[in-house]
Design a protein around this motif. Sequence first.
Motif, PDB file in Angstrom:
ATOM      1  N   ARG A  10       5.614   5.901  -5.830  1.00 12.90           N
ATOM      2  CA  ARG A  10       5.610   5.540  -6.057  1.00 12.90           C
ATOM      3  C   ARG A  10       7.601   4.353  -5.915  1.00 12.90           C
ATOM      4  O   ARG A  10       7.442   3.529  -5.559  1.00 12.90           O
ATOM      5  CB  ARG A  10       4.937   4.196  -6.568  1.00 12.90           C
ATOM      6  CG  ARG A  10       3.421   4.341  -6.183  1.00 12.90           C
ATOM      7  CD  ARG A  10       2.056   3.674  -7.478  1.00 12.90           C
ATOM      8  NE  ARG A  10       1.135   3.815  -6.762  1.00 12.90           N
ATOM      9  CZ  ARG A  10       0.398   2.591  -7.145  1.00 12.90           C
ATOM     10  NH1 ARG A  10       0.903   2.136  -7.871  1.00 12.90           N
ATOM     11  NH2 ARG A  10      -0.701   3.046  -6.456  1.00 12.90           N
ATOM     12  N   GLU A  54       0.542  -0.743  -0.025  1.00 14.43           N
ATOM     13  CA  GLU A  54      -0.107   0.186   0.044  1.00 14.43           C
ATOM     14  C   GLU A  54       0.918   1.265   0.233  1.00 14.43           C
ATOM     15  O   GLU A  54       0.911   1.798   0.681  1.00 14.43           O
ATOM     16  CB  GLU A  54      -0.832  -0.306   1.398  1.00 14.43           C
ATOM     17  CG  GLU A  54      -1.760  -1.213   1.263  1.00 14.43           C
ATOM     18  CD  GLU A  54      -3.225  -1.393   2.588  1.00 14.43           C
ATOM     19  OE1 GLU A  54      -2.783  -0.121   3.066  1.00 14.43           O
ATOM     20  OE2 GLU A  54      -3.767  -1.959   2.804  1.00 14.43           O
ATOM     21  N   ASP A 101       1.915   5.007  -0.028  1.00 16.08           N
ATOM     22  CA  ASP A 101       1.459   6.737   0.549  1.00 16.08           C
ATOM     23  C   ASP A 101       1.592   7.112  -0.626  1.00 16.08           C
ATOM     24  O   ASP A 101       2.523   7.627  -1.848  1.00 16.08           O
ATOM     25  CB  ASP A 101       2.915   7.401   1.661  1.00 16.08           C
ATOM     26  CG  ASP A 101       2.863   8.096   2.035  1.00 16.08           C
ATOM     27  OD1 ASP A 101       1.691   9.125   1.346  1.00 16.08           O
ATOM     28  OD2 ASP A 101       3.815   9.495   2.293  1.00 16.08           O
ATOM     29  N   GLU A 102       0.017   7.537  -0.527  1.00 17.30           N
ATOM     30  CA  GLU A 102      -0.396   8.881  -2.024  1.00 17.30           C
ATOM     31  C   GLU A 102       0.533  10.400  -1.710  1.00 17.30           C
ATOM     32  O   GLU A 102      -0.060  10.990  -2.993  1.00 17.30           O
ATOM     33  CB  GLU A 102      -1.735   9.092  -2.083  1.00 17.30           C
ATOM     34  CG  GLU A 102      -2.609   7.478  -2.114  1.00 17.30           C
ATOM     35  CD  GLU A 102      -2.423   6.802  -3.684  1.00 17.30           C
ATOM     36  OE1 GLU A 102      -1.857   7.439  -4.735  1.00 17.30           O
ATOM     37  OE2 GLU A 102      -1.772   5.315  -3.582  1.00 17.30           O
ATOM     38  N   ASP A 103       1.037  10.235  -1.106  1.00 18.03           N
ATOM     39  CA  ASP A 103       1.395  11.530  -1.024  1.00 18.03           C
ATOM     40  C   ASP A 103       3.403  11.559  -1.343  1.00 18.03           C
ATOM     41  O   ASP A 103       4.028  12.764  -1.769  1.00 18.03           O
ATOM     42  CB  ASP A 103       2.046  12.475   0.382  1.00 18.03           C
ATOM     43  CG  ASP A 103       0.560  12.436   1.126  1.00 18.03           C
ATOM     44  OD1 ASP A 103      -0.004  12.903   0.276  1.00 18.03           O
ATOM     45  OD2 ASP A 103       0.386  12.796   1.960  1.00 18.03           O
ATOM     46  N   ARG A 104       3.874  10.482  -2.125  1.00 22.40           N
ATOM     47  CA  ARG A 104       5.341  10.043  -2.476  1.00 22.40           C
ATOM     48  C   ARG A 104       4.987   8.927  -3.494  1.00 22.40           C
ATOM     49  O   ARG A 104       3.936   8.472  -3.799  1.00 22.40           O
ATOM     50  CB  ARG A 104       6.031   9.918  -0.721  1.00 22.40           C
ATOM     51  CG  ARG A 104       6.132  10.137  -0.567  1.00 22.40           C
ATOM     52  CD  ARG A 104       6.720   9.891   0.889  1.00 22.40           C
ATOM     53  NE  ARG A 104       8.008   9.504   0.408  1.00 22.40           N
ATOM     54  CZ  ARG A 104       8.717   7.853   0.614  1.00 22.40           C
ATOM     55  NH1 ARG A 104       7.909   7.997   1.721  1.00 22.40           N
ATOM     56  NH2 ARG A 104       9.679   8.049   0.289  1.00 22.40           N
ATOM     57  N   GLN A 138       9.810   5.338  -2.670  1.00 20.50           N
ATOM     58  CA  GLN A 138       8.418   4.467  -2.021  1.00 20.50           C
ATOM     59  C   GLN A 138       9.326   2.954  -2.288  1.00 20.50           C
ATOM     60  O   GLN A 138      10.300   2.051  -1.096  1.00 20.50           O
ATOM     61  CB  GLN A 138       7.365   4.141  -1.581  1.00 20.50           C
ATOM     62  CG  GLN A 138       6.270   5.665  -1.184  1.00 20.50           C
ATOM     63  CD  GLN A 138       5.589   6.056  -1.534  1.00 20.50           C
ATOM     64  OE1 GLN A 138       4.821   4.755  -0.493  1.00 20.50           O
ATOM     65  NE2 GLN A 138       4.984   6.122  -2.454  1.00 20.50           N
TER      66      GLN A 138
END
Length: 99
Positions: free
Chosen positions: A19, A12, A14-17, A22
């Motif tokens: 992909r 899953e 983090d939509e603020d960073r 991550q």
Amino acid sequence: MARYVEHTRTWEFDEDRSRWEQILEVLVARIDSGEWGPKFKISEVKLMEEFGVARPTIRKAMERLRTAGKVYTVPNLGSFVNADGEAHRSNEANEPSAE
């Protein structure tokens, strides 16, 4: 030789960073922890399956690993984890000899 460990975790993000950033953090952790030792072959296809992302996303993370000196790529063979302190192979060919 080290074998690729199948990771079954569902990612899953983090939509603020982005992909790729991550994924890069996960890959660096695997290299730094020794899970992926020197000369371990990194499979882009397996990473795509594991993270559920497209190849360009994996390639962006891999490019950052190359830039950081964590991996090297051999054309037509793949990408491998660099040994600590080992010079990048393509850089060795471009360096003038000390003779």
